[in-house]
Design an enzyme around this catalytic site. Structure first.
Site, short mmCIF file in Angstrom:
data_model
loop_
_atom_site.label_atom_id
_atom_site.label_comp_id
_atom_site.label_asym_id
_atom_site.label_seq_id
_atom_site.Cartn_x
_atom_site.Cartn_y
_atom_site.Cartn_z
CD GLU A 101 -0.12 -1.44 3.06
OE1 GLU A 101 0.23 -1.61 4.23
OE2 GLU A 101 -0.29 -2.38 2.28
CG ASP B 48 24.54 18.04 -33.81
OD1 ASP B 48 25.43 17.54 -34.52
OD2 ASP B 48 23.93 19.08 -34.11
CG ASN C 298 6.15 -11.75 7.08
OD1 ASN C 298 7.11 -12.30 7.61
ND2 ASN C 298 5.96 -10.45 7.11
CG ASN D 203 1.25 -4.15 6.37
OD1 ASN D 203 2.33 -4.29 5.82
ND2 ASN D 203 0.13 -3.94 5.70
CG ASP E 256 3.36 -0.12 5.21
OD1 ASP E 256 4.11 -0.86 4.56
OD2 ASP E 256 2.12 -0.25 5.25
#
Length: 922
Positions: A355, A397, A733, A758, A762
């Site tokens: 997420e 160039d 996990n 989690n 995060d």
């Protein structure tokens, strides 16, 4: 969970639509042509354009409240207040409430919100608070990062402006309004009017503009005067060849705006010639603007990066769609509590979905763009950063990139190479009177003030006409009248193209026919100049009777070769080390130039670019695509090229599997810029080149480019870190959960535990965009290889499961946590091990080296991960343990804990060695 919706979500995250749309005018025009939408425009607009085409000039200017010598600044300001800026309506900026809602509205947050509601209804307040915190964190971080990214993109975009040359009438005494653009320089243009470079958005109806080769048409305009004006409007009409425009409408019965001879459309560009035109319509009221309002969403084709992330996202989605139901059924059948099993399965689904991916991608790209801007590299499309880092062939160039772009006139000689003032005078008159695109060669000639003083063109000569430059003829001519008794056509251009229209040569006062013997001698003289590194431009002339005032290409024949002007453009001191640095970092440089092959080879030799072979445009014409694809690999200097040759070489290099960058700043570079994976231009380039480019350099230097390439690789490497970490840790996990669910008489971890883990994990990832990247990983181009992500996940994911199972055994046998009534002890023990190993994976997988010793993470990432590990240990042992259904662990546990972590780190490091020997790290 709806897989299609998830796919759409990931694609949407990576489009950065609001940022990129400001630069999608050309893509929009292409799409309109392909879809046939261009056939549908408001009737009122059609009538307006047809009326403007058929009304005589004086009446039209009167209708627009304009004059032939332009508007004054006060008049323009008044009109601007009334009609607004010259901007096509883009997607309206979102209000902060709308933006916040969009940041929240994704399937991940909706699923978490559902879990929070269920937890609240079941009076699980702790779970409700934790899930709510996850939703708030994900939403607010994404909102904050996207807001910063949008502001950064707008600031960067403002650094690259596209301007138009406007004729401004000098104001009267009452006209005291301050200029709207005081930072733009002005150039005198007679007593009552002057020319100014103004931002396109400030144009108003009635403005008189001056156009030359390379200019973008800034609004819908009526041509007032034109000289060999050819406009590329393929994106508008589908016509592959440029269309000639005139000052009159030849077909009075034409009713289709696209068939009008004297109307120019916003978004098209001048290929050759020159013109003055009056602005008829601006912004949304233009032909382009009316079409843009009908096509609300136009995106470029997905880049390799977008496609790759979508593939990885689908991999995780498929994995989730298999694993979550398995966890549900295993726990439902073995434990008998289907509600708890459902919540646990939903938590597993949340744990498997990255997420934070939108926030990580947005912040990493935004940081990369800002860092690149500090290195004088402006990113127009954020997702172009990946291609910048993946680039392995750079086509460039010669002039201004390898050389100093400060050309000076080194020699002016006759046909046999002897100094000649006559040649310089002819070249001066040609450069002085041409009104098209004055290149650096013209500037170098015009710097000879002594010639101006001696010739005194304003008194002794009158300009009759000019034949503008184009890339097919590669020459331009002016016709002047001296003493009104004859006309003199003076032409200058590439040697071969000038020789093609010459029949005589002049040496001193002697004029003789151009024989094959003389031609061979002439080529030896010019070759000697080229070998000295001089760029040679031939000068020829022809006397004509004063019978007409209008001349064209057909008059360029039977000329007399006068001599040559030779220019020196010394190589930059920084070029050789920059080329060496690019080579060391896996980027091969190929020179694509329209210049002479001898000059190109000389300059390349001086800057240390090895001569792998020179291929000429004439040879390319005779090659099939298959032959040229092979030749493009074995040659690194391509000379005497046309724009089509450059585009073809770039296209075939891409077909050979290379990620190709192209550096260009001229109108002749626009096709190749569009064809390249990464188009690179400079802020001083012609408008069409800047529009076609993805990256704008504020300094035309390969050293700046090298720094930009490295920053692009750092940005891409940090995004890959997050994806690899998330994929491998999630896989490990869930594998552990499946094993534990099959054998334990209770849930191995409660839904709230998974959610807290989690959430904390995060948070630890927020600092990844600011992480260091090993220099070794910057040595080679970074390609997106979606298949390697799946391999990486399967290879490293189970490592954590080994130590999860070890923890299960210790908790079961050593601490007797083997019954439902002591499940909290078991869950607390695995909570700490799971969180700490999941956080350590950040440091283990961010580098192929030994972490903390050979490669240290950036301080923000070190601090963030250390904080999360401390919090992970504190939660079960501190006063909050009861709220999270955790409990304190016995002291003996903390004897086993470092052994488990050290074992995990050691095994992971050993497996990295195995992985590196079998596969590449990136």
């Amino acid at each position: 969970m709806n897989a299609r919706l998830l796919k759409h979500l990931f694609a949407g995250f990576l489009r950065t639509r609001r940022i990129a749309r400001h630069f999608q005018r050309l893509a929009l025009l292409d799409t309109l042509t392909q879809t046939g939408v261009s056939r549908v425009v408001p009737e009122a607009l059609t009538k307006t354009l047809v009326a403007a085409a058929t009304t005589d000039t004086e009446a039209l200017l009167k209708q627009l409240d304009g004059q032939v010598d332009g508007l004054s600044e006060a008049q323009a300001a008044d009109v601007r207040k009334r009609v607004g800026p010259n901007e096509v309506e883009h997607e309206k900026p979102l209000t902060w409430r709308q933006h916040l809602w969009l940041a929240y509205r994704n399937p991940f947050n909706l699923l978490l919100t559902l879990l929070a509601v269920i937890s609240y209804l079941t009076e699980d307040i702790e779970a409700t608070v934790v899930i709510g915190a996850m939703v708030a964190l994900s939403t607010l971080l994404r909102f904050w990062q996207e807001t910063k990214a949008n502001k950064a993109a707008e600031a960067l975009k403002a650094m690259v402006s596209t301007t138009a040359t406007v004729i401004r009438r000098d104001g009267s005494e009452e006209d005291t309004a301050p200029p709207a653009y005081p930072h733009y320089t002005t150039r005198p243009q007679g007593k009552s009017a002057h020319r100014e470079e103004v931002p396109i958005r400030l144009l108003v109806p009635g403005d008189v503009i001056v156009l030359s080769a390379g200019d973008m048409i800034p609004a819908d305009c009526r041509v007032l005067s034109a000289k060999d004006l050819f406009v590329a409007q393929a994106a508008m009409t589908g016509e592959s060849m440029p269309v000639e425009k005139f000052s009159i409408q030849r077909n009075a019965k034409a009713v289709n705006p696209l068939e009008l001879d004297n109307i120019l459309f916003m978004g098209t560009n001048v290929v050759s010639g020159s013109a003055t035109a009056v602005v008829v319509a601006i912004g949304n009221h233009t032909y382009f603007g009316s079409l843009a309002r009908r096509v609300t969403v136009v995106d470029r084709a997905p880049t390799a990066f977008q496609t790759g992330v979508n593939q990885v996202s689908w991999l995780l989605i498929r994995f989730m769609l298999v694993m979550a139901p398995l966890v549900l059924f295993i726990n439902g059948f073995t434990k008998g509590d289907w509600i708890a099993a459902l919540l646990f399965a939903l938590s597993i689904a949340v744990g498997l979905t990255p997420e934070m991916l939108p926030m990580i991608v947005t912040s990493t790209l935004a940081k990369g763009a800002v860092m690149m801007s500090r290195r004088k590299v402006i990113v127009k499309r954020l997702d172009a950063i990946q291609n910048f880092g993946a680039m392995d062939v750079l086509c460039t160039d010669k002039t201004g990139t390898l050389t100093q772009d400060k050309i000076f006139l080194a020699r002016h000689v006759d046909v046999w190479g002897e100094e000649s003032d006559d040649v310089l005078e002819m070249a001066y008159l040609n450069s002085y009177y041409q009104t098209g695109l004055k290149n650096l060669l013209d500037v170098a000639v015009l710097e000879h003030i002594e010639v101006h003083q001696e010739l005194n063109p304003a008194r002794n000569y009158r300009k009759v006409d000019e034949i503008p430059f184009d890339f097919t003829r590669r020459r331009m001519s002016v016709v002047v009248s001296e003493r009104e008794d004859h006309h003199e056509l003076i032409s200058k251009g590439a040697v071969e193209e000038i020789l093609a229209v010459c029949t005589q040569v002049r040496h001193g006062e002697v004029i003789e026919p151009l024989t094959p013997e003389l031609l061979a001698r002439i080529r030896r003289v010019t070759a000697d100049l080229n070998e000295d590194g001089l760029r040679v431009v031939a000068v020829a002339a022809r006397e004509l009777p004063p019978r007409k005032e209008t001349y064209g290409v057909a008059d360029e024949h039977e000329l007399t070769l006068i001599g040559y002007v030779a220019f020196l453009d010394p190589p930059k001191e920084s070029t050789e080390p920059a080329l060496r640095a690019l080579s060391e970092h896996g980027v091969a440089v190929k020179v694509l130039t329209g210049d002479n092959e001898l000059v190109a080879a000389k300059i390349c030799h001086e800057v240390g670019l090895g001569k792998d072979g020179v291929l000429l445009g004439g040879d390319i014409e005779r090659m099939s695509d298959r032959e040229l694809a092979v030749a493009a690999e074995s040659h690194n200097i391509f000379a005497r090229l046309t724009p089509a040759h450059k585009e073809r070489i770039v296209r075939l290099l891409k077909a050979n599997g290379h990620v190709v960058g192209f550096v260009g700043d001229g109108i002749n570079d626009a096709p190749a810029l569009r064809a390249a994976d990464i188009g690179i231009s400079v802020d001083t380039a012609v408008d069409i080149a800047k529009e076609a480019a993805d990256i704008i350099l504020l300094e035309k230097s390969l050293m700046v480019l090298k720094e930009g390439v490295l920053e692009g690789r750092r940005t891409f490497a940090n995004m890959l870190k997050y994806i690899k970490m998330t994929a491998s840790s999630n896989f490990g996990n869930v594998f552990s959960v499946l094993v534990a669910s099959a054998f334990l008489p209770f849930l191995p971890m409660l839904p709230i535990h998974l959610l807290v883990q989690n959430l904390l994990y995060d948070i630890s990832q927020i600092a990844i965009p600011f992480d260091n990247v090993d220099e070794d990983l910057l040595k080679k181009p970074l390609r997106w290889l979606p298949g390697s992500i799946g391999r990486f996940m399967v290879f490293f994911g189970p490592i954590s499961s080994v130590f999860d199972l070890t923890t299960f055994a210790i908790m079961w046998f050593v601490f007797s946590a083997n019954a439902p009534e002591v499940q909290t002890l078991f869950q607390s023990g695995w909570f700490i091990v799971g969180l700490l190993t999941q956080t350590l994976i950040v440091h283990m997988i961010r580098t192929p080296k030994i972490p903390f010793i050979q490669s240290r993470a950036a301080m923000p990432l070190l601090v963030m991960t250390a904080m999360i590990m401390v919090v992970g240990i504190f939660l079960p042992t501190g006063p909050l343990a009861e709220h999270f259904k955790l409990q304190a662990l016995p002291p003996l546990y903390f004897v086993f804990l470092p052994l488990i972590l050290l074992g995990y780190m050691g095994l992971t490091q050993a497996m990295k060695g195995v992985y590196l020997r079998r596969y590449a790290w990136q």
